[in-house]
Write a protein that holds these residues in place. Structure first.
Motif, PDB file in Angstrom:
ATOM      1  N   LEU A 251      43.802  28.486  62.379  1.00  0.00           N
ATOM      2  CA  LEU A 251      44.108  28.911  60.799  1.00  0.00           C
ATOM      3  C   LEU A 251      42.819  29.593  60.150  1.00  0.00           C
ATOM      4  N   ARG A 252      41.976  29.355  60.682  1.00  0.00           N
ATOM      5  CA  ARG A 252      40.383  30.021  60.216  1.00  0.00           C
ATOM      6  C   ARG A 252      40.462  31.692  60.807  1.00  0.00           C
ATOM      7  N   GLU A 253      40.977  31.722  61.904  1.00  0.00           N
ATOM      8  CA  GLU A 253      41.201  33.307  62.249  1.00  0.00           C
ATOM      9  C   GLU A 253      42.188  33.726  61.532  1.00  0.00           C
ATOM     10  N   MET A 254      43.321  33.291  61.202  1.00  0.00           N
ATOM     11  CA  MET A 254      44.387  33.688  60.548  1.00  0.00           C
ATOM     12  C   MET A 254      44.084  34.093  58.980  1.00  0.00           C
ATOM     13  N   TYR A 255      43.103  33.284  58.440  1.00  0.00           N
ATOM     14  CA  TYR A 255      42.643  33.558  57.200  1.00  0.00           C
ATOM     15  C   TYR A 255      41.693  34.671  57.046  1.00  0.00           C
ATOM     16  N   VAL A 256      41.015  35.044  58.140  1.00  0.00           N
ATOM     17  CA  VAL A 256      40.132  35.885  58.048  1.00  0.00           C
ATOM     18  C   VAL A 256      40.806  37.184  58.401  1.00  0.00           C
ATOM     19  N   LYS A 257      41.719  37.134  59.264  1.00  0.00           N
ATOM     20  CA  LYS A 257      42.766  38.374  59.337  1.00  0.00           C
ATOM     21  C   LYS A 257      43.376  38.772  58.099  1.00  0.00           C
ATOM     22  N   THR A 258      43.894  37.797  57.310  1.00  0.00           N
ATOM     23  CA  THR A 258      44.728  37.985  56.413  1.00  0.00           C
ATOM     24  C   THR A 258      43.739  38.728  55.204  1.00  0.00           C
ATOM     25  N   LEU A 259      42.778  38.136  55.282  1.00  0.00           N
ATOM     26  CA  LEU A 259      41.871  38.853  53.972  1.00  0.00           C
ATOM     27  C   LEU A 259      40.919  40.269  54.398  1.00  0.00           C
ATOM     28  N   GLY A 260      41.040  40.284  55.729  1.00  0.00           N
ATOM     29  CA  GLY A 260      40.980  41.775  56.211  1.00  0.00           C
ATOM     30  C   GLY A 260      42.012  42.814  56.028  1.00  0.00           C
ATOM     31  N   ILE A 261      43.503  42.286  55.918  1.00  0.00           N
ATOM     32  CA  ILE A 261      44.374  43.216  55.695  1.00  0.00           C
ATOM     33  C   ILE A 261      44.219  43.225  53.983  1.00  0.00           C
ATOM     34  N   LYS A 262      43.674  42.405  53.430  1.00  0.00           N
ATOM     35  CA  LYS A 262      43.757  42.463  51.834  1.00  0.00           C
ATOM     36  C   LYS A 262      42.762  43.417  51.572  1.00  0.00           C
ATOM     37  N   ARG A 263      41.570  43.541  52.065  1.00  0.00           N
ATOM     38  CA  ARG A 263      40.477  44.595  52.095  1.00  0.00           C
ATOM     39  C   ARG A 263      41.033  46.148  52.241  1.00  0.00           C
ATOM     40  N   GLN A 264      41.995  46.112  53.432  1.00  0.00           N
ATOM     41  CA  GLN A 264      42.577  47.288  53.685  1.00  0.00           C
ATOM     42  C   GLN A 264      43.545  48.002  52.435  1.00  0.00           C
ATOM     43  N   ILE A 265      44.186  47.055  51.945  1.00  0.00           N
ATOM     44  CA  ILE A 265      45.303  47.236  50.821  1.00  0.00           C
ATOM     45  C   ILE A 265      44.388  47.597  49.573  1.00  0.00           C
ATOM     46  N   ASN A 266      43.205  46.950  49.348  1.00  0.00           N
ATOM     47  CA  ASN A 266      42.454  47.569  48.268  1.00  0.00           C
ATOM     48  C   ASN A 266      41.808  48.747  48.473  1.00  0.00           C
ATOM     49  N   GLU A 267      41.359  49.154  49.777  1.00  0.00           N
ATOM     50  CA  GLU A 267      40.919  50.503  49.958  1.00  0.00           C
ATOM     51  C   GLU A 267      42.043  51.525  49.723  1.00  0.00           C
ATOM     52  N   ALA A 268      43.169  51.172  50.106  1.00  0.00           N
ATOM     53  CA  ALA A 268      44.313  52.425  50.273  1.00  0.00           C
ATOM     54  C   ALA A 268      44.777  52.589  49.075  1.00  0.00           C
ATOM     55  N   PHE A 269      44.714  51.479  48.108  1.00  0.00           N
ATOM     56  CA  PHE A 269      45.346  51.684  46.621  1.00  0.00           C
ATOM     57  C   PHE A 269      44.378  51.804  45.490  1.00  0.00           C
ATOM     58  N   GLN A 270      43.090  51.678  45.824  1.00  0.00           N
ATOM     59  CA  GLN A 270      42.312  51.803  44.650  1.00  0.00           C
ATOM     60  C   GLN A 270      42.333  53.226  43.794  1.00  0.00           C
ATOM     61  N   ALA A 271      42.197  54.279  44.611  1.00  0.00           N
ATOM     62  CA  ALA A 271      42.352  55.547  43.726  1.00  0.00           C
ATOM     63  C   ALA A 271      43.537  55.723  43.195  1.00  0.00           C
ATOM     64  N   PRO A 272      44.699  55.675  43.748  1.00  0.00           N
ATOM     65  CA  PRO A 272      45.957  55.733  42.747  1.00  0.00           C
ATOM     66  C   PRO A 272      45.933  54.806  41.593  1.00  0.00           C
ATOM     67  N   LEU A 273      45.587  53.505  41.884  1.00  0.00           N
ATOM     68  CA  LEU A 273      45.521  52.413  40.640  1.00  0.00           C
ATOM     69  C   LEU A 273      44.384  52.963  39.578  1.00  0.00           C
ATOM     70  N   LEU A 274      43.434  53.582  40.088  1.00  0.00           N
ATOM     71  CA  LEU A 274      42.382  53.864  39.253  1.00  0.00           C
ATOM     72  C   LEU A 274      42.904  54.998  38.091  1.00  0.00           C
ATOM     73  N   VAL A 275      43.544  56.063  38.589  1.00  0.00           N
ATOM     74  CA  VAL A 275      44.291  57.011  37.854  1.00  0.00           C
ATOM     75  C   VAL A 275      45.385  56.453  36.842  1.00  0.00           C
TER      76      VAL A 275
END
Length: 406
Positions: A251-275
């Motif tokens: 579960l710890r590994e899954m949690y780390v993996k899930t938050l890693g995907i969250k960081r990828q989402i943050n990076e991918a969408f932050q420029a359009p969301l800023l505009v």
């Protein structure tokens, strides 16, 4: 046909229903592809055996992306030319200040489209990678209330998010079209305001759905911890590992993996969301100002014009609410996991291994940032709406003080 619709829109998941995690994303994928916001064509899994996306021939999706880019930018030029010729014929553009606000809104709407299409082309493979990684994380957690979580996720995405997007665009189109005459003017408004706003709404919905899927993964982890707590109350410590399908370490590994995907989402969408936030801020300033200016200084400012401005304001508030809600949902679910793991019963030295696993997981949660931010400057959470509205109100007061009839 009814069975197919039920498969994607029903809030209930039957035990014998072959519905996988990624199938819930399919209705939104269709809308994204139609607007050119998903350049890669993919084949969705048709059951529980194959659970990942497969890339297909993407020519049609790529052509949709190229077509939308050309359309919005070409008609931006046509609209600016139209304003140069006949701005005095419109109650919202006849004065210099309202004309400047109108042009700023127009340019920013198209700027959002430009930034969004640039990033969806750049990150087209990243989207598929993130979705497949989420599917892998989902399938590794076999216990808990998977069907209930999946049913709620399906109803949130297909019956709340998509319905809200289509309803708001419909209301916006009705409010915009009923006040104007002329085919050319209607075409310009459609392709430079209504269509870009639909693109903006859909892009925000894309981001919001990705966060909902992350929250579902975290909810599944929470349910696994509840299962661990129940099993520990019913079996001895020596037999605990044998009775668990998923261990705390996994579960710890899954949690780390899930938050890693969250960081990828943050990076991918932050420029359009800023505009998008800049667009929201400007329209929260310019639309109330148009209402004030029209009621104070223009005899031809109609009730319809005021209603149209109010609809655009409500439109921006809904976008900001969705962005703020995404961060709050994520933070709330992480807090639920924290409360759940501390409810696991631990008694003395015989539970030392469980205690160390829980302690390790708690320490990990403290160092894994769950916030969604825009380039690290400000988070997307409950404070977002308040801060933007307060700032817009301040600038509106300043703008009103400099306003005067021409």
């Amino acid at each position: 046909m009814f069975t197919s619709l039920k498969k994607y829109f029903s809030p209930l998941v039957n035990k014998d229903e072959e519905l996988c995690f990624l199938q819930i994303f399919k209705p939104l994928y269709i809308l994204l592809s139609a607007l050119g916001l998903f350049p890669q064509a993919v084949r969705f899994p048709d059951g529980i055996q194959n659970t990942t996306l497969i890339i297909k021939n993407s020519i049609i999706n790529s052509l949709c992306t190229l077509f939308m880019i050309v359309i919005v930018h070409t008609f931006l030029l046509f609209h600016l030319q139209e304003l140069n010729v006949s701005s005095k014929d419109n109650s919202m553009t006849e004065d210099k200040m309202t004309l400047m606000n109108y042009i700023a809104n127009l340019v920013l709407e198209i700027l959002f489209c430009t930034v969004s299409y640039f990033y969806v082309i750049r990150d087209r493979n990243l989207y598929i990678t993130m979705l497949n990684d989420m599917a892998v994380c989902w399938d590794r957690l076999a216990m808990g209330k998977r069907t209930l979580i999946l049913g709620r996720l399906r109803i949130h995405i297909n019956c709340v998010v998509l319905t809200t997007v289509l309803a708001m665009i419909l209301v916006l189109a009705v409010a915009t079209y009923t006040g104007y005459s002329g085919v050319w003017k209607t075409i310009l408004l459609t392709l430079t305001f209504v269509l870009p706003d639909l693109i903006q709404f859909t892009m925000i919905a894309f981001y919001f759905v990705m966060i909902l899927m992350i929250v579902a993964l975290l909810k599944n982890i929470e349910e696994e911890f509840k299962v661990i707590s129940l099993v520990k109350n019913s079996v001895s410590n020596d037999l605990l590992e044998a009775h668990l399908v998923v261990s705390i370490r996994e579960l710890r590994e899954m949690y780390v993996k899930t938050l890693g995907i969250k960081r990828q989402i943050n990076e991918a969408f932050q420029a359009p969301l800023l505009v998008a936030l800049v667009v929201c801020f400007l329209e929260l300033v310019s639309m109330p100002h148009m209402i004030y200016h029209g009621l104070s200084f223009q005899a031809n400012f109609t009730t319809h014009d005021a209603i149209e401005c109010i609809v655009w304001v409500l439109n921006q508030l809904l976008k900001m609410y969705a962005l703020a809600k995404s961060g709050d949902l994520l933070k709330s679910q992480v807090n639920e996991i924290g409360r759940t793991i501390h409810n696991i019963p631990i008694s003395g030295d015989q539970d030392l291994k469980v205690y160390l696993d829980v302690l390790h997981f708690s320490s990990l949660m403290a160092y894994q940032d769950t916030a969604i931010t825009i380039y690290g400057y400000f988070p997307l959470d409950s404070t977002l709406v308040y801060n933007i509205i307060a700032s817009a109100a301040m600038y509106l007061v300043i703008l009103v003080q400099f306003d005067k009839p021409e």
